[in-house]
Each structure stands twice: as structure tokens, then as C-alpha cells.
Scaffold this motif. Sequence first.
Motif, PDB file in Angstrom:
ATOM      1  N   VAL A   1      37.670  31.883  41.690  1.00 38.53           N
ATOM      2  CA  VAL A   1      36.951  32.186  42.930  1.00 38.53           C
ATOM      3  C   VAL A   1      37.811  33.026  43.863  1.00 38.53           C
ATOM      4  O   VAL A   1      37.292  33.862  44.622  1.00 38.53           O
ATOM      5  CB  VAL A   1      36.512  30.873  43.617  1.00 38.53           C
ATOM      6  CG1 VAL A   1      35.965  31.137  45.012  1.00 38.53           C
ATOM      7  CG2 VAL A   1      35.460  30.167  42.770  1.00 38.53           C
ATOM      8  N   SER A   2      39.120  32.846  43.807  1.00 39.26           N
ATOM      9  CA  SER A   2      40.012  33.612  44.691  1.00 39.26           C
ATOM     10  C   SER A   2      39.903  35.111  44.447  1.00 39.26           C
ATOM     11  O   SER A   2      40.117  35.906  45.369  1.00 39.26           O
ATOM     12  CB  SER A   2      41.459  33.159  44.495  1.00 39.26           C
ATOM     13  OG  SER A   2      41.888  33.385  43.157  1.00 39.26           O
ATOM     14  N   TYR A   3      39.588  35.520  43.220  1.00 39.10           N
ATOM     15  CA  TYR A   3      39.394  36.941  42.955  1.00 39.10           C
ATOM     16  C   TYR A   3      38.285  37.498  43.842  1.00 39.10           C
ATOM     17  O   TYR A   3      38.377  38.606  44.361  1.00 39.10           O
ATOM     18  CB  TYR A   3      38.991  37.165  41.490  1.00 39.10           C
ATOM     19  CG  TYR A   3      40.117  37.202  40.490  1.00 39.10           C
ATOM     20  CD1 TYR A   3      41.205  36.363  40.610  1.00 39.10           C
ATOM     21  CD2 TYR A   3      40.068  38.072  39.408  1.00 39.10           C
ATOM     22  CE1 TYR A   3      42.224  36.380  39.684  1.00 39.10           C
ATOM     23  CE2 TYR A   3      41.088  38.100  38.467  1.00 39.10           C
ATOM     24  CZ  TYR A   3      42.163  37.252  38.612  1.00 39.10           C
ATOM     25  OH  TYR A   3      43.172  37.284  37.698  1.00 39.10           O
ATOM     26  N   ILE A   4      37.208  36.715  43.995  1.00 38.82           N
ATOM     27  CA  ILE A   4      36.038  37.170  44.739  1.00 38.82           C
ATOM     28  C   ILE A   4      36.269  37.038  46.235  1.00 38.82           C
ATOM     29  O   ILE A   4      36.063  38.001  46.992  1.00 38.82           O
ATOM     30  CB  ILE A   4      34.789  36.342  44.337  1.00 38.82           C
ATOM     31  CG1 ILE A   4      34.667  36.239  42.802  1.00 38.82           C
ATOM     32  CG2 ILE A   4      33.548  36.919  44.979  1.00 38.82           C
ATOM     33  CD1 ILE A   4      34.545  37.556  42.090  1.00 38.82           C
ATOM     34  N   GLU A   5      36.690  35.850  46.665  1.00 38.60           N
ATOM     35  CA  GLU A   5      36.748  35.557  48.094  1.00 38.60           C
ATOM     36  C   GLU A   5      37.976  36.138  48.782  1.00 38.60           C
ATOM     37  O   GLU A   5      37.912  36.477  49.971  1.00 38.60           O
ATOM     38  CB  GLU A   5      36.697  34.041  48.293  1.00 38.60           C
ATOM     39  CG  GLU A   5      35.375  33.420  47.826  1.00 38.60           C
ATOM     40  CD  GLU A   5      35.307  31.929  48.061  1.00 38.60           C
ATOM     41  OE1 GLU A   5      36.356  31.338  48.442  1.00 38.60           O
ATOM     42  OE2 GLU A   5      34.228  31.343  47.863  1.00 38.60           O
ATOM     43  N   GLU A   6      39.098  36.251  48.064  1.00 33.40           N
ATOM     44  CA  GLU A   6      40.318  36.714  48.695  1.00 33.40           C
ATOM     45  C   GLU A   6      40.643  38.167  48.355  1.00 33.40           C
ATOM     46  O   GLU A   6      41.138  38.909  49.208  1.00 33.40           O
ATOM     47  CB  GLU A   6      41.494  35.819  48.291  1.00 33.40           C
ATOM     48  CG  GLU A   6      41.332  34.365  48.725  1.00 33.40           C
ATOM     49  CD  GLU A   6      42.425  33.470  48.189  1.00 33.40           C
ATOM     50  OE1 GLU A   6      43.498  33.995  47.816  1.00 33.40           O
ATOM     51  OE2 GLU A   6      42.204  32.241  48.126  1.00 33.40           O
ATOM     52  N   ALA A   7      40.368  38.576  47.117  1.00 33.66           N
ATOM     53  CA  ALA A   7      40.735  39.928  46.691  1.00 33.66           C
ATOM     54  C   ALA A   7      39.564  40.904  46.733  1.00 33.66           C
ATOM     55  O   ALA A   7      39.750  42.097  46.530  1.00 33.66           O
ATOM     56  CB  ALA A   7      41.331  39.885  45.280  1.00 33.66           C
TER      57      ALA A   7
ATOM     58  N   ARG B   1      36.345  28.617  31.822  1.00 36.05           N
ATOM     59  CA  ARG B   1      37.260  28.178  32.880  1.00 36.05           C
ATOM     60  C   ARG B   1      38.512  27.558  32.271  1.00 36.05           C
ATOM     61  O   ARG B   1      38.464  26.874  31.254  1.00 36.05           O
ATOM     62  CB  ARG B   1      36.572  27.144  33.769  1.00 36.05           C
ATOM     63  CG  ARG B   1      37.508  26.475  34.770  1.00 36.05           C
ATOM     64  CD  ARG B   1      36.777  25.400  35.568  1.00 36.05           C
ATOM     65  NE  ARG B   1      37.673  24.718  36.487  1.00 36.05           N
ATOM     66  CZ  ARG B   1      38.239  23.550  36.235  1.00 36.05           C
ATOM     67  NH1 ARG B   1      38.012  22.954  35.071  1.00 36.05           N
ATOM     68  NH2 ARG B   1      39.037  22.990  37.109  1.00 36.05           N
ATOM     69  N   VAL B   2      39.647  27.751  32.926  1.00 42.42           N
ATOM     70  CA  VAL B   2      40.891  27.132  32.479  1.00 42.42           C
ATOM     71  C   VAL B   2      41.795  26.937  33.688  1.00 42.42           C
ATOM     72  O   VAL B   2      41.746  27.700  34.650  1.00 42.42           O
ATOM     73  CB  VAL B   2      41.605  28.000  31.411  1.00 42.42           C
ATOM     74  CG1 VAL B   2      42.129  29.287  31.995  1.00 42.42           C
ATOM     75  CG2 VAL B   2      42.731  27.218  30.750  1.00 42.42           C
ATOM     76  N   GLY B   3      42.614  25.893  33.660  1.00 45.43           N
ATOM     77  CA  GLY B   3      43.577  25.679  34.729  1.00 45.43           C
ATOM     78  C   GLY B   3      42.996  24.923  35.909  1.00 45.43           C
ATOM     79  O   GLY B   3      41.810  24.633  35.979  1.00 45.43           O
ATOM     80  N   PRO B   4      43.843  24.606  36.895  1.00 40.42           N
ATOM     81  CA  PRO B   4      43.436  23.758  38.010  1.00 40.42           C
ATOM     82  C   PRO B   4      42.744  24.494  39.146  1.00 40.42           C
ATOM     83  O   PRO B   4      42.222  23.863  40.050  1.00 40.42           O
ATOM     84  CB  PRO B   4      44.767  23.173  38.494  1.00 40.42           C
ATOM     85  CG  PRO B   4      45.769  24.256  38.195  1.00 40.42           C
ATOM     86  CD  PRO B   4      45.301  24.899  36.913  1.00 40.42           C
ATOM     87  N   VAL B   5      42.735  25.829  39.139  1.00 43.08           N
ATOM     88  CA  VAL B   5      42.113  26.567  40.232  1.00 43.08           C
ATOM     89  C   VAL B   5      40.606  26.592  40.052  1.00 43.08           C
ATOM     90  O   VAL B   5      40.083  26.421  38.947  1.00 43.08           O
ATOM     91  CB  VAL B   5      42.661  28.013  40.310  1.00 43.08           C
ATOM     92  CG1 VAL B   5      44.146  27.996  40.625  1.00 43.08           C
ATOM     93  CG2 VAL B   5      42.388  28.778  39.029  1.00 43.08           C
ATOM     94  N   LYS B   6      39.893  26.805  41.155  1.00 45.77           N
ATOM     95  CA  LYS B   6      38.437  26.828  41.111  1.00 45.77           C
ATOM     96  C   LYS B   6      37.942  28.153  40.552  1.00 45.77           C
ATOM     97  O   LYS B   6      38.363  29.213  40.989  1.00 45.77           O
ATOM     98  CB  LYS B   6      37.859  26.602  42.510  1.00 45.77           C
ATOM     99  CG  LYS B   6      36.340  26.499  42.530  1.00 45.77           C
ATOM    100  CD  LYS B   6      35.824  26.201  43.922  1.00 45.77           C
ATOM    101  CE  LYS B   6      34.307  26.082  43.931  1.00 45.77           C
ATOM    102  NZ  LYS B   6      33.776  25.806  45.292  1.00 45.77           N
ATOM    103  N   TRP B   7      37.011  28.087  39.598  1.00 48.47           N
ATOM    104  CA  TRP B   7      36.414  29.271  39.001  1.00 48.47           C
ATOM    105  C   TRP B   7      34.950  29.371  39.417  1.00 48.47           C
ATOM    106  O   TRP B   7      34.394  28.447  40.010  1.00 48.47           O
ATOM    107  CB  TRP B   7      36.534  29.210  37.465  1.00 48.47           C
ATOM    108  CG  TRP B   7      37.923  29.498  36.956  1.00 48.47           C
ATOM    109  CD1 TRP B   7      39.083  28.917  37.381  1.00 48.47           C
ATOM    110  CD2 TRP B   7      38.295  30.427  35.948  1.00 48.47           C
ATOM    111  NE1 TRP B   7      40.159  29.425  36.687  1.00 48.47           N
ATOM    112  CE2 TRP B   7      39.700  30.357  35.797  1.00 48.47           C
ATOM    113  CE3 TRP B   7      37.581  31.298  35.142  1.00 48.47           C
ATOM    114  CZ2 TRP B   7      40.396  31.133  34.881  1.00 48.47           C
ATOM    115  CZ3 TRP B   7      38.282  32.080  34.216  1.00 48.47           C
ATOM    116  CH2 TRP B   7      39.666  31.998  34.094  1.00 48.47           C
TER     117      TRP B   7
END
Length: 462
Positions: free
Chosen positions: A267-273, A309-315
Motif C-alpha cells: 500500500v505504501s507504493y500507492i499512498e506514499e510514492a 502478498r508477502v511480508g508484514p507490510v500491508k498490501w
Amino acid sequence: GHKASTERVELDAMRPTLLPLLVANAFLRPAPRTTPSRRPAATLEPPVQQQSLNTKEKVAILLLNLGGPQTTADVEPFLYNLFADPDIIRLPSAIGGLQTALAWLIATRRAPKSRAAYESIGGGSPITMYTTEQGRLLEEALNGDGSGVEYKSYVAMRYWHPFTDEALDRAAADGCTSAVVLPLYPHFSISTTGSSLRALLSEMQASHPQLMASHTVVPSWHDSRGYVNLVARLVAEELDGLMRDVGPLNPGEPPPTVLFSAHGVPVSYIEEAGDPYKGHIEKTVQLVSEQARKLHPHPASYELCFQSRVGPVKWLEPYTDAALEAIGGRGCERIVVVPISFVSEHIETLEEIDIEYREVAEDAGIKHWRRAPALNLDGEFIDELAHQVTSAVNKPVVSSVEACVVNAFDLRDEPLGVLPGVEAAPVELINTKTATVAIAIAFIFELLADDRLVHVLGVGAV
């Protein structure tokens, strides 16, 4: 089994002692005996471009894709190249020196299970075979169109042979003086088109100034009419086949569901980048659904979900497995799954969807399953690729930097990665840098434990 699940693997009591041992082991061992990672430096200045391509001499078509291991022996070096790329994983600066060590650790740790996944689909990824044949058919279509322009296609993979630099070397050796760069990702994402263009630009600047000065890029083609119509046709064909095989709906039975499954990104790709990927996917699904309803004018539900999805970050959500469980939970027994962000069959269609998610669907009570094929070598797909090339040639040039800027991504920025540096304001009693390193350590543990790590890539990868 192969069941997909959003549940994370629990760390056992021994895990707190593993990280220092693993890191020390990585540094004490010799450098990985793999193909070196093709990770370029960030671009400092936009390239100086010609205003139009020189089509009087041979024009290269550079087909960008992520690549995949062709044999089980290729799996470990492929994974190393993948995770050594900071556009995929970027560690915080406090532990940034561990990038190659982490790549080696993950590749070594995950290779056995990843090899088993590839063995389940025949021993390797078919993506290179499909991409090479797509290029050959595209070349035939363009050179027979009567324009007088001579085209030559080259496959430029990001993480396995033929690499980007190999494609550029071959194009230059063949006398190509201009290039059309065609990413085989209809939807732009930082982790796919962005990473591939970063590698391409670095190689062109370093070794191929002629192609650097005369190239144009197709920024994205997610809403192209030919692409939309093709996917809609495939969806309608599967719906027709489903109804033909199973028969008309029973009284009170829910209509079939068309489930578009796109590769997820954090989600950080969309919301932050500002990555436009989610918007591109949603636009495609909207257009395809509208056209499919015209081709198959019978009741059906159209939904979008995100896989891998993989890892602890939100996708991006909803996750594909959760969507399948919800569909089965409301009593729907008929489904057509559409791999919307993939143009060629590979492990994420043949293994993740066809094996893992099909089991999830069956467990959820979905009795009748069909999966739309990837675009592969469909004649309409080759026509669409030819349309993208000729349109690019006839428009003002778009440099690799400009193609990213159009999609709200600047190649001159440092790579984002799945685990960007944490820049949040300090939390009381917690030092931000310490917290960042702690998150990174947790992420490393998660990566080393996750049975589905091979799917960490962005759109249409391995």
C-alpha cells in the motif's frame, strides 16, 4: 499442501538467535556464485533525446519483462538477482550494507521450496519462451505492414537471461540506431516498469549512447482499446464455456463471479510514492467488465482482488484467497478467475492461481472453476503490441525518464523497495532509527520464514 493463506508463519523460540548467525554467515561466506545483480545507479540527469526516431535504419523493439528461471538450477541465482534490487527490497540506511548479504540469505533459504514450485509446473518458468515468441511474431507483423521500416525485437529481462545489457548489445551489433521500448506490463508500477526502465537507462547511458539519444518508451497501455477488447473476449469465452458445461442457473442460485486477480503491491507504493498501479488496474477492470457484459449479456458479478502478498507490510486488498472464501461463503458455486496483470503464463498463473487458489476455492464450496488464459500468443495480442509500437513511432518521443514522470515516478529518486526507510516522526520512548531497524529485522525474519516468498514481485513477474 498448496493452500494459499494470509496467515503468517510464527517465529519459534529459536528465531531471536538466528539473525546474527545468519548475517555473520553471509559475510563469512564467499560472494554468491550467481549471475551478478543488474542494479544500476540512479539517473542524475534526464537524457538528451532526438525529437523523432531515425526510422531509415533498423529499429530495435526492446520488450521489457522481469524474467524467470528456465530450469530449477536457475532458481537460486534468479532469486539473488531479484532481492539484490532495491526497487524490490530497500533496507533502511542504518543496515543498507546488508542488501547483498540479505539477497544471498533469502535466495539460499528459499531456493529449495521455490524449486519445488517450479517443478510443479514443469521445471521452469515459460515466460522467456512466450516473450521470445511474442517478439518474433511482432517482428513479422511489423515488417509486413508496408511501412518500409525494418524492426528487430529483443527480449530484455530484469532478473534473468537475456538481461537488459545483453539485449542492448545485440541490438547495437545488429546495427539498430533507434529503439522503441515496450514494457510487457500494461499497468505501470514502480516495481516493474519503473525498475526495468531504471536498469535500461543505466545501461544505455553507460554503453549505448546512440540508443540513448534515439529511443521512445510506451509509458503504459492499460486502457488501450485493443487490450481491453482482447481481455473482455477471453472473459466472455470463459463465461460462455462455464454456462455451457454446467447448464443454466438453478432457481435462487447466485450468478457466476468473474474474479480479476492482479498482482498486489505494498500500500505504501500507492499512498506514499504515488504509484499509479492500483488506478491503472481499476480502470482496466472497469473497461473490461463493461465490454464483457456486452459480449456475454447474462447475469454475472465482476470483482477485483490482489494476489501474492508477502511480508508484514500491508498490501493492496482484498486478497485473492479472502475474496474466494467470501464468494463461496455467499453461496456462489461458479467462478471465472482472470489474471488481469499478466500477459504470459508463469508461476503466478500456473502454480499460485491454478493450484493454490483453486484449492482455496474448492474448500470454500466453489464447485465450478474456470481460469481465463494469459494473453500469450493470441493473434489479437500480437496486433495490440504492433499497435503500441507503431503508435509510439508516430508520436513525439518519450524518454525513459519522461515515461516515469508521466506515471508520477522519478527515476532520479532512490529506489523505493518493499521496505523503505521509515521517516515518521519519533514516537515517545522509541528512537525512530531503532524502530526502523527493528521493523527491518522483523521483515527479514518474515521473508526467511514465508513459504510463498517467490511471489514477492510486482506485475507479471516470474
